[in-house]
Design an enzyme around this catalytic site. Structure first.
Site, PDB file in Angstrom:
ATOM      1  N   TYR A  51     135.641  25.859 -11.036  1.00 34.77           N
ATOM      2  CA  TYR A  51     134.836  24.690 -10.646  1.00 34.77           C
ATOM      3  C   TYR A  51     135.693  23.430 -10.743  1.00 34.77           C
ATOM      4  O   TYR A  51     135.722  22.605  -9.823  1.00 34.77           O
ATOM      5  CB  TYR A  51     133.600  24.578 -11.543  1.00 34.77           C
ATOM      6  CG  TYR A  51     132.736  23.376 -11.228  1.00 34.77           C
ATOM      7  CD1 TYR A  51     131.973  23.325 -10.068  1.00 34.77           C
ATOM      8  CD2 TYR A  51     132.684  22.277 -12.093  1.00 34.77           C
ATOM      9  CE1 TYR A  51     131.177  22.213  -9.770  1.00 34.77           C
ATOM     10  CE2 TYR A  51     131.899  21.168 -11.807  1.00 34.77           C
ATOM     11  CZ  TYR A  51     131.142  21.139 -10.641  1.00 34.77           C
ATOM     12  OH  TYR A  51     130.361  20.032 -10.350  1.00 34.77           O
ATOM     13  N   SER A  61     133.616  15.135 -10.017  1.00 33.87           N
ATOM     14  CA  SER A  61     132.934  15.398 -11.281  1.00 33.87           C
ATOM     15  C   SER A  61     133.866  14.947 -12.403  1.00 33.87           C
ATOM     16  O   SER A  61     135.070  14.769 -12.172  1.00 33.87           O
ATOM     17  CB  SER A  61     132.697  16.912 -11.402  1.00 33.87           C
ATOM     18  OG  SER A  61     132.332  17.273 -12.713  1.00 33.87           O
TER      19      SER A  61
HETATM   20  P1  NDP Z   1     121.733  20.454  -7.025  1.00 32.99           P
HETATM   21  O1  NDP Z   1     121.851  21.917  -7.237  1.00 32.99           O
HETATM   22  O2  NDP Z   1     120.454  19.788  -7.402  1.00 32.99           O
HETATM   23  O3  NDP Z   1     122.047  20.084  -5.504  1.00 32.99           O
HETATM   24  C1  NDP Z   1     123.050  20.751  -4.787  1.00 32.99           C
HETATM   25  C2  NDP Z   1     122.729  20.588  -3.312  1.00 32.99           C
HETATM   26  O4  NDP Z   1     123.764  21.254  -2.558  1.00 32.99           O
HETATM   27  C3  NDP Z   1     121.420  21.198  -2.909  1.00 32.99           C
HETATM   28  O5  NDP Z   1     120.728  20.273  -2.107  1.00 32.99           O
HETATM   29  C4  NDP Z   1     121.796  22.425  -2.085  1.00 32.99           C
HETATM   30  O6  NDP Z   1     120.871  22.561  -1.025  1.00 32.99           O
HETATM   31  C5  NDP Z   1     123.145  21.998  -1.549  1.00 32.99           C
HETATM   32  N1  NDP Z   1     123.983  23.126  -1.162  1.00 32.99           N
HETATM   33  C6  NDP Z   1     124.467  24.140  -1.912  1.00 32.99           C
HETATM   34  N2  NDP Z   1     125.171  24.997  -1.163  1.00 32.99           N
HETATM   35  C7  NDP Z   1     125.131  24.500   0.102  1.00 32.99           C
HETATM   36  C8  NDP Z   1     125.651  24.930   1.347  1.00 32.99           C
HETATM   37  N3  NDP Z   1     126.367  26.046   1.460  1.00 32.99           N
HETATM   38  N4  NDP Z   1     125.421  24.169   2.447  1.00 32.99           N
HETATM   39  C9  NDP Z   1     124.682  23.047   2.360  1.00 32.99           C
HETATM   40  N5  NDP Z   1     124.144  22.594   1.217  1.00 32.99           N
HETATM   41  C10 NDP Z   1     124.380  23.324   0.111  1.00 32.99           C
HETATM   42  O7  NDP Z   1     122.966  19.794  -7.805  1.00 32.99           O
HETATM   43  P2  NDP Z   1     123.489  18.294  -7.950  1.00 32.99           P
HETATM   44  O8  NDP Z   1     122.612  17.335  -7.282  1.00 32.99           O
HETATM   45  O9  NDP Z   1     123.819  18.114  -9.365  1.00 32.99           O
HETATM   46  O10 NDP Z   1     124.884  18.417  -7.159  1.00 32.99           O
HETATM   47  C11 NDP Z   1     125.340  17.463  -6.214  1.00 32.99           C
HETATM   48  C12 NDP Z   1     126.842  17.304  -6.367  1.00 32.99           C
HETATM   49  O11 NDP Z   1     127.136  16.652  -7.605  1.00 32.99           O
HETATM   50  C13 NDP Z   1     127.641  18.617  -6.373  1.00 32.99           C
HETATM   51  O12 NDP Z   1     128.800  18.463  -5.584  1.00 32.99           O
HETATM   52  C14 NDP Z   1     127.997  18.793  -7.839  1.00 32.99           C
HETATM   53  O13 NDP Z   1     129.155  19.554  -8.004  1.00 32.99           O
HETATM   54  C15 NDP Z   1     128.178  17.339  -8.268  1.00 32.99           C
HETATM   55  N6  NDP Z   1     128.081  17.128  -9.709  1.00 32.99           N
HETATM   56  C16 NDP Z   1     126.934  17.379 -10.406  1.00 32.99           C
HETATM   57  C17 NDP Z   1     126.901  17.215 -11.780  1.00 32.99           C
HETATM   58  C18 NDP Z   1     125.690  17.538 -12.597  1.00 32.99           C
HETATM   59  O14 NDP Z   1     125.794  17.520 -13.854  1.00 32.99           O
HETATM   60  N7  NDP Z   1     124.536  17.818 -12.008  1.00 32.99           N
HETATM   61  C19 NDP Z   1     128.078  16.713 -12.522  1.00 32.99           C
HETATM   62  C20 NDP Z   1     129.222  16.481 -11.691  1.00 32.99           C
HETATM   63  C21 NDP Z   1     129.216  16.669 -10.343  1.00 32.99           C
HETATM   64  P3  NDP Z   1     120.407  23.942  -0.328  1.00 32.99           P
HETATM   65  O15 NDP Z   1     120.415  24.995  -1.394  1.00 32.99           O
HETATM   66  O16 NDP Z   1     119.037  23.614   0.201  1.00 32.99           O
HETATM   67  O17 NDP Z   1     121.394  24.175   0.776  1.00 32.99           O
END
Ligand code: NDP
Length: 245
Positions: free
Chosen positions: A155, A142
């Site tokens: 975070y 990030s």
């Molecule tokens: P979302 O919340 O849309 O997606 C997060 C995903 O992670 C979901 O599919 C969720 O699926 C999954 N997840 C969460 N906990 C678990 C777990 N214990 N096991 C398996 N899957 C898990 O967020 P983003 O798409 O934004 O996030 C994707 C990545 O990008 C993350 O690593 C985030 O930190 C990073 N990021 C995002 C930014 C933003 O502004 N959005 C900026 C910088 C980085 P489910 O709940 O079905 O398991």
């Protein structure tokens, strides 16, 4: 021909946001995609969309906090497609808050999902990629992996850690086993990530800025670019952020 075509790509956290967008884009470019997350109903619907558009995808329920689930995800992929070319450590959570709020359970959750989840993914897939003498591990850091702000200490710590782990992996594996290691560092992106925030102060800030976020497809394009480069070319880091921020 694109270097994405026919590659077997596993994506954790593929049930929404960046993981979903990456799964759809990569499938459109000819990859065989394995979508993993905990919410199976969401995964089924996305796989269905991909198939209806002529793409190839399957899903597997896996929690990245369980090393056993990660091993099962690898075994499932191998039984289905016989190899793993790309592994995307994308699952993440962001319940940010000030340290003084002492939300210790949320610190644990971020450390478990964002750091241990990445390590368990690497532990499960690295032996396979070493055996193949090829592979590509992409991990989502990030802009918070470069800069700390008030309320983001824990975070940010997890995202600094993702960079350290990915860089260590690159240094250890690139020369001998030809395994590529890439960090993707998004800035503000419109996804469900902000739903994990419980601190009222941070929720208020998130509500004010979330509309400025870019589409998760912008991040998916960066992931596709890193994969598509020739195998002798490593894109080690890409930062993608809103123009206005
Ligand atoms: P979302 O919340 O849309 O997606 C997060 C995903 O992670 C979901 O599919 C969720 O699926 C999954 N997840 C969460 N906990 C678990 C777990 N214990 N096991 C398996 N899957 C898990 O967020 P983003 O798409 O934004 O996030 C994707 C990545 O990008 C993350 O690593 C985030 O930190 C990073 N990021 C995002 C930014 C933003 O502004 N959005 C900026 C910088 C980085 P489910 O709940 O079905 O398991």
């Amino acid at each position: 021909m694109e270097n994405i075509q026919n590659k077997v790509v596993v994506i954790t956290g593929a049930s929404s946001g960046i993981g979903e967008a990456a799964a759809k884009l990569l499938a459109q470019k000819g990859a065989k995609v394995v979508l993993a997350a905990r919410r199976e109903d969401r995964l089924f619907a996305i796989v269905n969309d991909i198939k209806q558009s002529g793409g190839e995808a399957v899903s597997f329920r896996a929690d990245v906090v369980s090393s056993e689930d990660m091993e099962n995800l690898v075994a499932f992929t191998l039984s289905h497609y016989g190899r793993i070319d790309v592994w995307v450590n994308n699952a993440g959570v962001m319940p940010s808050s000030r340290l003084s709020e002492l939300r210790v359970a949320e610190w644990d959750q971020m450390i478990d999902v964002n750091i241990k989840g990445v390590l368990y993914g690497i532990a499960a897939v690295l032996p396979i990629m070493r055996e193949q003498q090829a592979g590509h591990i992409i991990s989502l850091s990030s802009t918070s992996g470069y800069q700390v702000s008030p309320t983001s200490a824990v975070y940010a710590a997890t995202k600094f850690a993702v960079r350290a782990i990915s860089e260590g992996l690159r240094l250890e594996e690139s020369a001998s086993s030809r395994i590529r290691s890439t960090v993707i560092a998004p800035g503000l992106t419109k996804t469900e990530l902000f739903d994990t925030i419980t601190s009222p102060e941070v929720q208020m800030i998130a509500n004010q800025i979330s509309e400025m976020g870019i589409s998760p497809t912008s991040i998916a394009r960066a992931i596709a670019f890193a994969i598509n480069e020739p195998d002798d070319t490593l894109i080690s880091e890409i930062m993608v952020r809103p123009t206005a921020l």
